[in-house]
Scaffold this motif. Structure first.
Motif: not given
Lengths: 437, 293
Positions: A324-348
């Protein structure tokens, strides 16, 4: 004159360029003015990743409003309410166990992402996040279990001698089910030591049964969707748990009431010789302030089942976008950002998680190889093998309902020794009824 | 004009509570009844279809429902009766205490002041097999040689939960009875004493009949309350297990409606629960009226 012109040009240039650059930069922000409502899993280690969100906001111009940070059970309830009432919801935390149940409300991400976007994810985690051909979440970190065992017990020459005298073979972390039963029985000396422990209630019990079922060559359903877990592999799987708990009494008696926290605590308190658990407890186990077994435990692969292999039940935490999101592109971009290699390395690094990103995993191994202790490296290598072949629970929306219906039946065999075939037939009938509705 | 406003004035006065009752009780009740006639599942789009009484039919053919109903009744009958008898004993003892009655009364009321969730946690640890106080005592006294899983045996889990409930709620009945004992007229007791009645006879034929209305009140309140308050205790101590041994209607409804998202099914169970409870309340109330005459 020339110098003067040059100076004027320089001044004009230096005034104009930053303006035009900043104008260009502003134009570049693709989601200026967009507000994304996020419902995330909360709790210490999970929240480290969210400290990266201001970077996303800076890069894209979008504003992320974290509307809730809750435990997964509470989060699921909240998200279900938001979905049902048509609430303003864009991005959620979810899990491979729960996402199939939410699939009616989730955006298929494969319509927004290219294979190039997905190539850094461990393939098994993308597979686990895909339901009916639709990628409904992007994995963040994965939980697969490994064997923890007590080196002070397994490497004690007196124990080794006594074991060999009794069972006729060398003591070692069990490599098959028979050894598992023998070793568990051997180390059971109540009330201060038990051979084994497992999660004996609710979803953790069903998950444990499920991986044994797979390792015995069975499954919940066959390819046509028929219920088959009550067949021979299922009976062998449940029989193993019943033998351990009811017949050999090789676990603490409270097991039917034990969930994740209790089994890990029992091992940390030095009450257990070996057991299977998530990788996340590792840091706590190594900490002498928290654990009586610090420096006295090792890690080993799962023992193989009657089918000749060990299948490991696991699951990935991840992020999904609401349909139901009104901004699918932005929402997908956020999900992509949060699961990027750099961020997952940081989280690990920060939270001790097992990243789903291949590049992040590689960087972790390099870090550990440089400075860490050999057990740290062994842990990463073992987990990497398991990560490649882990199995998520059946990807059907009714899974939670099936869990609720069958765990009390499984417990009936555990606590009363009811015949495993009787139990599994009753459970299978319940599952057929749920699916037939 | 005056008569007109006089006529409507009482209605205006009760209007706020009528609105409150409608919003907080009537509307949710009607809505949940409506839900129970559908196939609504919180996580399934377009699941809000009218299915008539199918959910009720399924509930009545669901073995787990009957186990939960049986457990709820057993729980209620045992804890209410034990709490009444123990409460009466405690009240009689407190009534006879010559000194320090105030302090004793306060001490006895402490368990009642804990929220059930804390009581549940406390007894979860008390009965824990490895770290629990009970097993620790029994092991150190040499009565048992390996810890007993009180909360995971089908035969001991329910008594353990009942024990926690009795611990918490006996003070309530004791306080009600003590208040009753303190307000009894002394003349009948003195008359019985003059007639040479023994202590038992005085209790059986004088005190008990006079306390009867209070016993009914305490019984009604506790009977209706028993299943509700036990929800927290059971969720914390056993989660309804092992193998449904401590599943009561409240925990089963929660499991189906909130854990499984089967709102319609959960609504049907709670409606059956409500009809049974209201029926029981009416019965108790009639008994109470009879007891007063």
């Amino acid at each position: 004159m020339v110098v003067r012109r040059f100076l004027v040009a320089l001044v004009v240039f230096s005034l104009v360029v930053p303006f035009s650059l900043s104008a260009m930069a502003q134009e570049k922000k693709p989601f200026e003015g967009v507000v994304l409502n996020a419902y995330f899993i909360g709790g210490g280690a999970y929240e480290k990743l969210y400290t990266k969100i201001p970077e996303f906001e800076e890069q894209t111009g979008a504003k992320v409003n974290i509307a809730a940070k809750l435990s997964h059970f509470e989060l699921n309830k909240r998200v279900a309410q938001e979905f049902a009432s048509g609430g303003d919801i864009d991005v959620i935390s979810t899990h491979t166990t729960f996402a199939p149940g939410q699939k009616d409300f989730l955006l298929p991400l494969n319509e927004y992402l290219t294979p190039e976007d997905l190539k850094d994810f461990t393939p098994s985690t993308i597979e686990a996040s895909t339901v009916d051909g639709k990628l409904i979440m992007l994995p963040r970190h994965t939980d697969v279990r490994i064997m923890y065992y007590r080196t002070d017990l397994f490497e004690d020459p007196r124990e080794q001698e006594a074991f060999k005298a009794k069972y006729g073979y060398d003591l070692r972390p069990p490599t098959n089910w028979q050894e598992l039963l023998d070793v568990a029985e051997f180390f059971t000396r109540p009330p201060n030591l038990y051979g084994f422990v497992f999660t004996g209630g609710e979803e953790p019990l069903v998950g444990t049964f499920y991986e044994l079922l797979l390792s015995a060559g069975g499954n919940f359903f066959d390819e046509e969707g028929n219920v088959i877990f009550n067949q021979e592999p299922g009976q062998k799987a449940l029989q193993l748990l019943v033998d351990l708990y009811y017949h050999k009494k090789a676990t603490p008696e409270g097991v039917p009431n034990y969930r994740w926290d209790e089994v890990a605590k029992a091992f940390r308190d030095g009450l257990i010789a070996f057991y299977f658990d998530w990788p996340g407890w590792y840091t706590m186990m190594k900490d002498p302030k928290e654990s009586k077994v610090a420096g006295k435990f090792g890690l080993a692969p799962y023992p193989v089942g009657p089918a000749g292999y060990a299948k490991i039940w696991g699951g990935s935490h991840g992020f999904a976008v609401a349909k139901s999101t009104k901004n699918p592109e932005a929402a997908v971009a956020l999900v992509k950002f949060l699961t990027s290699g750099d961020n997952l390395y940081f989280e690990a690094k920060e939270g001790g998680f097992l990243p789903t990103s291949i590049s992040a995993y590689q960087r972790l191994k390099e870090d550990v190889a440089k400075t860490g202790d050999p057990l740290d490296l062994k842990r990463l290598e073992l987990l990497e093998q398991e990560l490649a072949g882990f199995v998520p629970p059946p990807k059907i929306p009714e899974y939670q309902e099936i869990v609720s219906a069958i765990w009390p039946e499984l417990q009936k065999s555990l606590v009363e020794g009811r015949d495993v075939k009787v139990t599994l037939d009753i459970a299978a009938e319940k599952v057929r009824k749920i699916l037939g509705r | 004009m005056r008569t007109h406003s006089e006529r409507y004035f009482p209605y205006v006065l009760i209007l706020p509570s009528v609105i409150g009752t409608f919003l907080l009780i009537v509307f949710p009740l009607v809505y949940s009844f409506f839900l129970s006639l559908t196939s609504f599942h919180l996580l399934k789009a377009q699941s809000l279809r009218f299915v008539g009484f199918q959910n009720f039919w399924e509930v009545l053919h669901d073995p787990a429902f009957w186990v939960a109903l049986k457990n709820s009744l057993l729980f209620m009958v045992v804890v209410v009766n034990v709490e009444l008898v123990l409460g009466l004993l405690v009240a009689l003892l407190l009534n006879r205490a010559s000194g320090g009655q105030g302090i004793l009364r306060t001490l006895f009321m402490i368990p009642m002041m804990f929220p059930p969730i804390l009581v549940g946690l406390q007894f979860r640890w008390f009965f824990n097999d490895q770290f629990g106080l009970l097993n620790n005592i029994l092991l150190s006294l040499g009565i048992i040689d390996r810890p007993i899983g009180w909360l995971v045996r089908t035969k001991t889990a329910m008594p353990a939960v009942m024990f926690a409930d009795i611990w918490q709620n006996t003070p309530f009945t004791a306080v009600v009875f003590l208040a009753g004992l303190l307000s009894l007229p002394v003349e009948p007791l003195e008359a019985a004493l003059v007639d040479g009645a023994s202590p038992w006879q005085r209790f059986r034929y004088v005190i008990l009949p006079m306390l009867r209305p209070l016993i009914f009140i305490a019984m009604t309140i506790r009977s209706l309350d028993a299943g509700r308050k036990a929800f927290d205790l059971i969720m914390l101590m056993t989660g309804g297990g092992p193998a449904y041994a401590t599943e009561i209607l409240g925990t089963y409804t929660f499991r189906r409606a909130i854990v499984d998202y089967q709102f319609a099914y959960g609504a049907a169970i709670s409606f059956i629960d409500m009809v049974l409870t209201v029926g029981f309340a009416v019965y108790l109330y009639r008994q109470l009226l009879k007891g007063r005459t």
